[in-house]
Design an enzyme around this catalytic site. Sequence first.
Site, PDB file in Angstrom:
ATOM      1  N   GLU A  28       0.954  -1.294   0.050  1.00  0.00           N
ATOM      2  CA  GLU A  28       0.018  -0.162   0.050  1.00  0.00           C
ATOM      3  C   GLU A  28       0.852   1.194   0.117  1.00  0.00           C
ATOM      4  O   GLU A  28       1.969   1.290   0.187  1.00  0.00           O
ATOM      5  CB  GLU A  28      -0.879  -0.030   1.206  1.00  0.00           C
ATOM      6  CG  GLU A  28      -2.127  -1.156   1.151  1.00  0.00           C
ATOM      7  CD  GLU A  28      -2.884  -1.025   2.466  1.00  0.00           C
ATOM      8  OE1 GLU A  28      -4.140  -1.030   1.971  1.00  0.00           O
ATOM      9  OE2 GLU A  28      -2.460  -0.626   3.626  1.00  0.00           O
TER      10      GLU A  28
ATOM     11  N   CYS B  25       3.647   8.487   0.697  1.00  0.00           N
ATOM     12  CA  CYS B  25       4.174   7.861   1.684  1.00  0.00           C
ATOM     13  C   CYS B  25       4.401   6.401   1.063  1.00  0.00           C
ATOM     14  O   CYS B  25       3.396   5.495   0.516  1.00  0.00           O
ATOM     15  CB  CYS B  25       3.029   7.382   2.947  1.00  0.00           C
ATOM     16  SG  CYS B  25       3.587   6.471   4.073  1.00  0.00           S
TER      17      CYS B  25
ATOM     18  N   CYS C  61       6.627  -6.697   6.896  1.00  0.00           N
ATOM     19  CA  CYS C  61       7.713  -6.197   7.921  1.00  0.00           C
ATOM     20  C   CYS C  61       8.321  -7.249   8.558  1.00  0.00           C
ATOM     21  O   CYS C  61       7.434  -7.879   9.443  1.00  0.00           O
ATOM     22  CB  CYS C  61       7.140  -4.943   8.547  1.00  0.00           C
ATOM     23  SG  CYS C  61       8.403  -4.096   9.429  1.00  0.00           S
TER      24      CYS C  61
ATOM     25  N   CYS D  61       6.549  -4.399  15.519  1.00  0.00           N
ATOM     26  CA  CYS D  61       6.093  -3.611  16.589  1.00  0.00           C
ATOM     27  C   CYS D  61       4.764  -3.968  16.649  1.00  0.00           C
ATOM     28  O   CYS D  61       4.075  -4.057  15.872  1.00  0.00           O
ATOM     29  CB  CYS D  61       6.279  -2.110  16.119  1.00  0.00           C
ATOM     30  SG  CYS D  61       8.119  -1.629  15.751  1.00  0.00           S
TER      31      CYS D  61
ATOM     32  N   CYS E 244       1.622  -1.868  15.287  1.00  0.00           N
ATOM     33  CA  CYS E 244       1.726  -1.448  13.936  1.00  0.00           C
ATOM     34  C   CYS E 244       0.992  -2.658  12.937  1.00  0.00           C
ATOM     35  O   CYS E 244       1.364  -3.811  13.301  1.00  0.00           O
ATOM     36  CB  CYS E 244       3.086  -1.393  13.487  1.00  0.00           C
ATOM     37  SG  CYS E 244       3.360  -0.816  11.686  1.00  0.00           S
TER      38      CYS E 244
ATOM     39  N   CYS F 132      -0.613   6.336   9.969  1.00  0.00           N
ATOM     40  CA  CYS F 132       0.500   5.695  10.422  1.00  0.00           C
ATOM     41  C   CYS F 132       0.246   4.528  10.836  1.00  0.00           C
ATOM     42  O   CYS F 132      -0.841   4.363  11.831  1.00  0.00           O
ATOM     43  CB  CYS F 132       1.213   6.761  11.269  1.00  0.00           C
ATOM     44  SG  CYS F 132       1.717   8.146  10.790  1.00  0.00           S
TER      45      CYS F 132
HETATM   46  N1  SAH Z   1       9.505   0.761   9.576  1.00  0.00           N
HETATM   47  C1  SAH Z   1       9.611   2.130   9.838  1.00  0.00           C
HETATM   48  C2  SAH Z   1       8.900   2.986   8.714  1.00  0.00           C
HETATM   49  C3  SAH Z   1       7.557   2.861   8.952  1.00  0.00           C
HETATM   50  S1  SAH Z   1       7.004   4.451   9.297  1.00  0.00           S
HETATM   51  C4  SAH Z   1       9.698   2.755  11.055  1.00  0.00           C
HETATM   52  O1  SAH Z   1       9.219   1.979  12.027  1.00  0.00           O
HETATM   53  O2  SAH Z   1       9.814   3.988  11.309  1.00  0.00           O
HETATM   54  C5  SAH Z   1       5.550   4.390  10.356  1.00  0.00           C
HETATM   55  C6  SAH Z   1       5.520   5.134  11.396  1.00  0.00           C
HETATM   56  O3  SAH Z   1       4.130   4.848  12.196  1.00  0.00           O
HETATM   57  C7  SAH Z   1       6.589   4.676  12.549  1.00  0.00           C
HETATM   58  O4  SAH Z   1       6.902   5.956  13.082  1.00  0.00           O
HETATM   59  C8  SAH Z   1       5.521   3.761  13.286  1.00  0.00           C
HETATM   60  O5  SAH Z   1       6.317   3.501  14.524  1.00  0.00           O
HETATM   61  C9  SAH Z   1       4.281   4.312  13.299  1.00  0.00           C
HETATM   62  N2  SAH Z   1       3.291   3.737  13.666  1.00  0.00           N
HETATM   63  C10 SAH Z   1       2.925   2.249  13.750  1.00  0.00           C
HETATM   64  N3  SAH Z   1       1.723   2.055  14.114  1.00  0.00           N
HETATM   65  C11 SAH Z   1       1.360   3.098  14.341  1.00  0.00           C
HETATM   66  C12 SAH Z   1       0.064   3.214  15.009  1.00  0.00           C
HETATM   67  N4  SAH Z   1      -0.798   2.128  15.269  1.00  0.00           N
HETATM   68  N5  SAH Z   1      -0.291   4.475  15.452  1.00  0.00           N
HETATM   69  C13 SAH Z   1       0.502   5.510  15.097  1.00  0.00           C
HETATM   70  N6  SAH Z   1       1.612   5.443  14.631  1.00  0.00           N
HETATM   71  C14 SAH Z   1       2.042   4.065  14.581  1.00  0.00           C
END
Ligand code: SAH
Length: 341
Positions: A91, A104, A111, A115, A118, A332
Amino acid sequence: MTDICSLTLPELQTQMTELGEKKFVASQIFKWLHQAKAVSFDEMTNISKSLREKLKKSYAIYGCTIEKKLVSVYDKTVKYLFRLHDGERIESVVMHYKYGHTICVSSQVGCKMGCTFCASGIAGFVRDLLPGEILSQIYTAERDLGITISHIVMMGVGEPLDNYDNVLCFLRLVTDENGKRLSMRNISLSTCGIVPGIYRLLEENLQLTLSVSLHAPNDEIRRKTMPVAKRYSMEELLGACRDYTARTHRRISFEYAMISGVNDSDENARELARRLRGMLCHVNLIPVNSVKERDYVKSSAERMKSFISVLENNHINVTVRRTLGSDINASCGQLRRGEIL
Ligand code: SAH
């Protein structure tokens, strides 16, 4: 087959010379791919038919095609579900701001980072994206929407520093004089904190913005939600960030998803401020977005306000990220390697 869109101009020049072609043919092909956004060799009308046929035997333009497109009724944010040449899916999201259009992009199919808040890793990891497949998300969206994208955030599915070589090649291609010619300053790369990757990137001394997904003021909290925090301590991570800013003189953006009762107390804010003191950085707070398999709750507006004032009183620059595309799961952490809508 080689994905011709993933080759740099010097690589393409070498390969065309090996095919017995003149060097300038490589520039012509490169411009077709990266300026005219050609998706087939037959579009390349100033390339001889016989060469086009020859190219088709060893090269492909993998790219991606639009499988589904959703547009937010609130803010016109567009979410694409793209299909790759092997049937895998990713996406990307296009957001419209006063200063231009931002995309984006995803860097991997799925991945590995895991986390817990996410959605991107829930269906597992399949493979890295090629440089041309990252580019194609931009070109396909531009063609579809009839716009020119001015800013890129590498914040879609995947961990860019876990696909380092392809991501670096993508950055070189998208900023190439003979290609899209985007400024590095209009690109943000986000990492969950892969310390050796940050040091490799530091050596490149690029003018892009490095975002670091921090989401906690200490290792204890960070390790509960981010498995990568077990590999690299916060001390190592923040040390790498300090070295990064010393070398590039670029301000780091720390991403911090505010999760009710997990990382959002005033004490958490004080600890965060202590650790970031004196750093060339700013903190970007994001009320945690919902992911249907998880039950994290976002911090209340009052809690956020209080957290922000603690940071500000401690002279830490802080902003709250505007949530776009909330009605189409385009925010995000909500992107996936498939779709759920
Ligand atoms: N793998 C990289 C790129 C992904 S960026 C990274 O972790 O930075 C996506 C961003 O959204 C990251 O900062 C991630 O931590 C954040 N993110 C993930 N799940 C989220 C959520 N449920 N709510 C808000 N931010 C989130």
